[in-house]
Write a protein that holds these residues in place. Structure first.
Motif, PDB file in Angstrom:
ATOM      1  N   PRO A   1       6.023   3.463   9.979  1.00 46.87           N
ATOM      2  CA  PRO A   1       5.538   2.456   9.022  1.00 46.87           C
ATOM      3  C   PRO A   1       6.555   2.151   7.935  1.00 46.87           C
ATOM      4  O   PRO A   1       6.684   0.998   7.499  1.00 46.87           O
ATOM      5  CB  PRO A   1       4.277   3.096   8.439  1.00 46.87           C
ATOM      6  CG  PRO A   1       3.833   4.084   9.452  1.00 46.87           C
ATOM      7  CD  PRO A   1       5.091   4.603  10.077  1.00 46.87           C
ATOM      8  N   ALA A   2       7.298   3.175   7.493  1.00 44.02           N
ATOM      9  CA  ALA A   2       8.301   2.966   6.440  1.00 44.02           C
ATOM     10  C   ALA A   2       9.421   2.057   6.923  1.00 44.02           C
ATOM     11  O   ALA A   2       9.904   1.183   6.189  1.00 44.02           O
ATOM     12  CB  ALA A   2       8.866   4.305   5.982  1.00 44.02           C
TER      13      ALA A   2
ATOM     14  N   GLU B   1       9.203  -0.147   9.453  1.00 48.26           N
ATOM     15  CA  GLU B   1       8.674  -1.478   9.793  1.00 48.26           C
ATOM     16  C   GLU B   1       8.435  -2.342   8.565  1.00 48.26           C
ATOM     17  O   GLU B   1       8.369  -3.570   8.673  1.00 48.26           O
ATOM     18  CB  GLU B   1       7.382  -1.331  10.605  1.00 48.26           C
ATOM     19  CG  GLU B   1       7.614  -0.784  12.009  1.00 48.26           C
ATOM     20  CD  GLU B   1       6.323  -0.549  12.779  1.00 48.26           C
ATOM     21  OE1 GLU B   1       5.250  -0.693  12.157  1.00 48.26           O
ATOM     22  OE2 GLU B   1       6.400  -0.224  13.969  1.00 48.26           O
ATOM     23  N   LYS B   2       8.307  -1.737   7.393  1.00 49.30           N
ATOM     24  CA  LYS B   2       8.068  -2.497   6.162  1.00 49.30           C
ATOM     25  C   LYS B   2       9.296  -3.278   5.698  1.00 49.30           C
ATOM     26  O   LYS B   2       9.181  -4.199   4.904  1.00 49.30           O
ATOM     27  CB  LYS B   2       7.652  -1.545   5.035  1.00 49.30           C
ATOM     28  CG  LYS B   2       6.185  -1.181   5.070  1.00 49.30           C
ATOM     29  CD  LYS B   2       5.703  -0.322   3.933  1.00 49.30           C
ATOM     30  CE  LYS B   2       6.643   0.005   2.835  1.00 49.30           C
ATOM     31  NZ  LYS B   2       6.051   0.909   1.817  1.00 49.30           N
TER      32      LYS B   2
ATOM     33  N   ASN C   1      12.105  -5.902   5.480  1.00 49.07           N
ATOM     34  CA  ASN C   1      12.241  -7.282   5.952  1.00 49.07           C
ATOM     35  C   ASN C   1      13.605  -7.538   6.567  1.00 49.07           C
ATOM     36  O   ASN C   1      14.611  -6.914   6.183  1.00 49.07           O
ATOM     37  CB  ASN C   1      12.013  -8.265   4.803  1.00 49.07           C
ATOM     38  CG  ASN C   1      10.580  -8.268   4.326  1.00 49.07           C
ATOM     39  OD1 ASN C   1       9.654  -8.066   5.107  1.00 49.07           O
ATOM     40  ND2 ASN C   1      10.390  -8.491   3.032  1.00 49.07           N
TER      41      ASN C   1
ATOM     42  N   GLN D   1      13.521   3.642   2.167  1.00 46.79           N
ATOM     43  CA  GLN D   1      12.775   2.934   1.129  1.00 46.79           C
ATOM     44  C   GLN D   1      13.682   2.325   0.065  1.00 46.79           C
ATOM     45  O   GLN D   1      13.214   1.604  -0.817  1.00 46.79           O
ATOM     46  CB  GLN D   1      11.758   3.885   0.489  1.00 46.79           C
ATOM     47  CG  GLN D   1      10.700   4.333   1.490  1.00 46.79           C
ATOM     48  CD  GLN D   1       9.632   5.211   0.882  1.00 46.79           C
ATOM     49  OE1 GLN D   1       8.843   4.759   0.048  1.00 46.79           O
ATOM     50  NE2 GLN D   1       9.596   6.469   1.286  1.00 46.79           N
TER      51      GLN D   1
ATOM     52  N   LYS E   1      16.451  -5.258   2.065  1.00 45.18           N
ATOM     53  CA  LYS E   1      16.309  -6.092   3.253  1.00 45.18           C
ATOM     54  C   LYS E   1      17.467  -5.801   4.191  1.00 45.18           C
ATOM     55  O   LYS E   1      18.506  -5.254   3.785  1.00 45.18           O
ATOM     56  CB  LYS E   1      16.276  -7.587   2.889  1.00 45.18           C
ATOM     57  CG  LYS E   1      17.521  -8.090   2.177  1.00 45.18           C
ATOM     58  CD  LYS E   1      17.394  -9.578   1.822  1.00 45.18           C
ATOM     59  CE  LYS E   1      18.628 -10.053   1.038  1.00 45.18           C
ATOM     60  NZ  LYS E   1      18.537 -11.497   0.693  1.00 45.18           N
TER      61      LYS E   1
END
Length: 442
Positions: free
Chosen positions: A249-250, A252-253, A255, A333, A337
Motif C-alpha cells: 500500500p505504501a 502504490e500511494k 503518484n 514515504q 512522485k
C-alpha cells in the motif's frame, strides 16, 4: 529442519526460513514478505514465528507485516523495547517449531539487544547469528550511540562483543552451521567473507575474533577502520523498533507522471550516459540500472531521512521495482512522485578532455570521493582533495572554484553521483566526472 537462506544482494543481506513438520519460522525478514509466503506455500508450511535478532540499521524488516498477515508471533529480546506486539526471546527462552527447538542466547556487541538463535533438531544444530558473528568477522559496535531504545557507546559495545566471543558460543559444537544476517559488501562490518555460511569450528579456527587475545587488543582491532555510517541507519533502527507500515500500500500511494518535470531534490536513477546526455537541472545521479548496484546504500547516504524527493526513472514499467528498492530502507514515504522526463529544457554534462587532463592535471581541482579508509590506502592523484561521497553535499562549499573540477572514485559508479551533486551545489565552474577512466590512473 529445512533451512532456506534468502539473499538481497544490493544490501548484502541474508534472511532465513526454517521449516520443521509443517511449521515455519522467519528470521530477520526483508521489507517485502512475499518471498516467505511463497516458500511457506511451496512447502505446505504455516508461518508461526518471526524472529528479529536485533533492530536492524541497514534495512527495514517486515516482521510486523508478517504478524498482521499470518498471526505469527514476533520474538525478539526484551532489551529491544519493541513497540509492536511481541514475546521476549532471551537467554533460557525457547520456541517449539515442529520437531525442532529454537533457543535464544543474548549476544550483545553489535547492539545491546542482539541475540543468536540456536536451532536444533536431532543431531543438527544451526546458529542464526544476526549481526553478531559474521563469516570471518563480527558486527561493528558503533551504530547504537544515537539510535534505538538502548543507546550504548562503541567502547561499551566493543567490550560486550569481547565477552560474547569469549563465552557465549563456548558450549556449542564445532559442526554447528553458522548463518549470519550479512555477507561481504555490507556496512555492518568491515572484514566479512563472501561465503554465505560456515561452521562454528571453521570460525573458531579462522575468524580473528575467536583468536586468543587481550580485551584491549580485541577492542582496538574491532574499533579501528570501521566504514562510514550512512545517514539512514539510525532512522531504520527506529522504524524497526516500531514496526514498518505494510509495503505494498505504501508503494502504490506514490503518484506517477509521464514526461514530467520537477523542482527541489531530484534523484535520477538512470545510467550515467543517459543522465549526462540530458537531465533535470539539479538532479543527483544515483544509478539503479543494475539489480546488484548499491542504489539503496547511496540513496540513504546522500539523501537524509524524511527528506522529500522526486524520483526520475527510465521507463514507466520500472516504477514498482524502483519503489520496492527504495522501500528496503524505508524511504518510500519520502518520494513525492515518480516521473519520466521529456527531452525539453534538459541540462547536459560535457565530457572531460581526458588528454588535456592527463597532461595538465594541475589545471584542475581533483576531488576524491572515495571512503576515508580507501583514501588512507593510497591516492591516485597527489593533489586530490578528499571529500567522501556521503559528506559531499555538506562539503561542497569547501572546494575551490578557481579551476574546473574533476571528480573521481574507484570505479565510476560513485563519481556519477558525486559530480552531479557538485554540479548542483557549485556555481560558476565546470564539474567533470572522470568516471571509469579512473582505471587509467591507478
Amino acid at each position: 529442519m529445512n533451512i532456506k537462506q534468502f539473499e538481497y544482494k544490493p544490501l548484502s543481506q541474508y534472511s532465513y526460513a526454517i521449516i520443521s513438520d509443517g511449521k515455519m519460522a522467519v528470521i530477520d525478514p526483508e521489507r517485502n514478505p512475499e518471498i516467505y509466503y511463497a516458500f511457506a506455500k511451496a512447502n505446505n508450511a504455516t508461518i508461526i514465528a518471526v524472529i528479529e535478532t536485533h533492530p536492524h540499521a541497514d534495512f527495514v524488516s517486515s516482521h510486523l507485516e508478517i504478524h498482521k498477515e499470518t498471526g505469527a508471533t514476533i520474538y525478539n529480546s526484551a532489551k529491544t523495547g519493541a513497540d509492536y506486539p511481541h514475546k521476549a526471546f532471551d537467554d533460557g527462552d525457547q520456541i517449539e517449531l515442529g520437531k525442532a527447538v529454537l533457543k535464544s542466547i543474548n549476544t550483545p556487541g553489535h547492539s545491546p539487544d542482539s541475540i543468536t538463535i540456536v536451532a536444533k533438531e536431532g543431531d543438527d544444530t544451526a546458529l542464526f547469528t544476526g549481526d553478531t558473528l559474521f563469516i570471518g568477522d563480527v558486527g561493528r559496535p558503533d551504530l547504537r550511540e544515537k539510535a534505538g531504545n538502548m543507546k550504548a557507546k562503541r567502547e561499551e559495545l566493543a567490550e560486550m562483543m569481547y565477552d560474547t566471543m569469549q563465552n557465549k558460543y563456548s558450549d556449542l559444537p564445532d559442526d554447528a552451521l553458522v548463518y549470519p544476517a550479512h555477507g561481504a559488501g555490507s556496512l555492518c562490518g568491515k572484514g566479512m567473507s563472501d561465503a554465505a555460511s560456515s561452521t562454528l569450528g571453521d570460525e573458531r579456527e579462522n575468524n580473528w575474533a575467536f583468536k586468543k587475545q587481550s580485551k584491549e587488543e580485541f577492542m582496538d582491532t574491532l574499533l579501528d577502520g570501521q566504514p562510514f555510517i550512512p545517514a539512514y541507519f539510525g532512522y531504520d533502527v527506529d522504524i524497526n523498533k516500531t514496526g514498518a507500515v505494510d509495503v505494498q500500500p505504501a508503494v502504490e500511494k506514490v503518484n506517477f507522471e509521464d514526461g514530467s518535470t520537477a523542482t527541489g531534490l531530484i534523484v535520477d536513477m538512470r545510467d550515467e550516459q543517459s543522465f549526462k546526455k540530458g537531465h533535470l537541472k539539479g538532479s543527483f545521479n544515483i544509478q539503479a540500472v543494475s539489480d546488484n548496484a548499491k542504489f539503496e546504500t547511496w540513496l540513504g547516504s546522500i539523501v537524509e531521512p524524511k527528506e522529500k524527493f522526486t524520483l526520475v526513472i527510465d521507463f514507466k514499467e520500472n516504477k514498482e521495482k524502483l519503489l520496492q528498492r527504495i522501500a528496503k530502507i524505508g524511504y518510500e514515504q519520502q518520494v513525492e512522485k515518480v516521473i519520466t522526463i521529456s527531452g525539453d529544457n534538459l541540462q547536459s554534462t560535457p565530457a572531460l578532455d581526458l588528454e588535456d587532463f592527463s597532461q595538465n592535471p594541475d589545471n584542475y581541482t581533483i576531488v576524491d570521493i572515495r571512503n576515508t579508509s580507501e583514501v588512507e590506502q593510497g591516492k591516485f592523484f597527489d593533489s586530490a582533495l578528499a571529500h567522501p561521497l556521503h559528506e559531499l553535499r555538506d562539503a561542497a562549499n569547501q572546494i575551490p572554484t578557481d579551476k574546473p573540477i574533476v571528480v573521481h572514485c574507484a570505479g565510476g559508479y560513485r563519481s556519477a553521483a558525486g559530480s552531479s551533486i557538485l554540479e548542483k551545489k557549485i556555481n560558476g565552474v565546470q564539474v567533470y566526472d572522470l568516471s571509469d577512466d579512473v582505471e587509467k590512473f591507478k
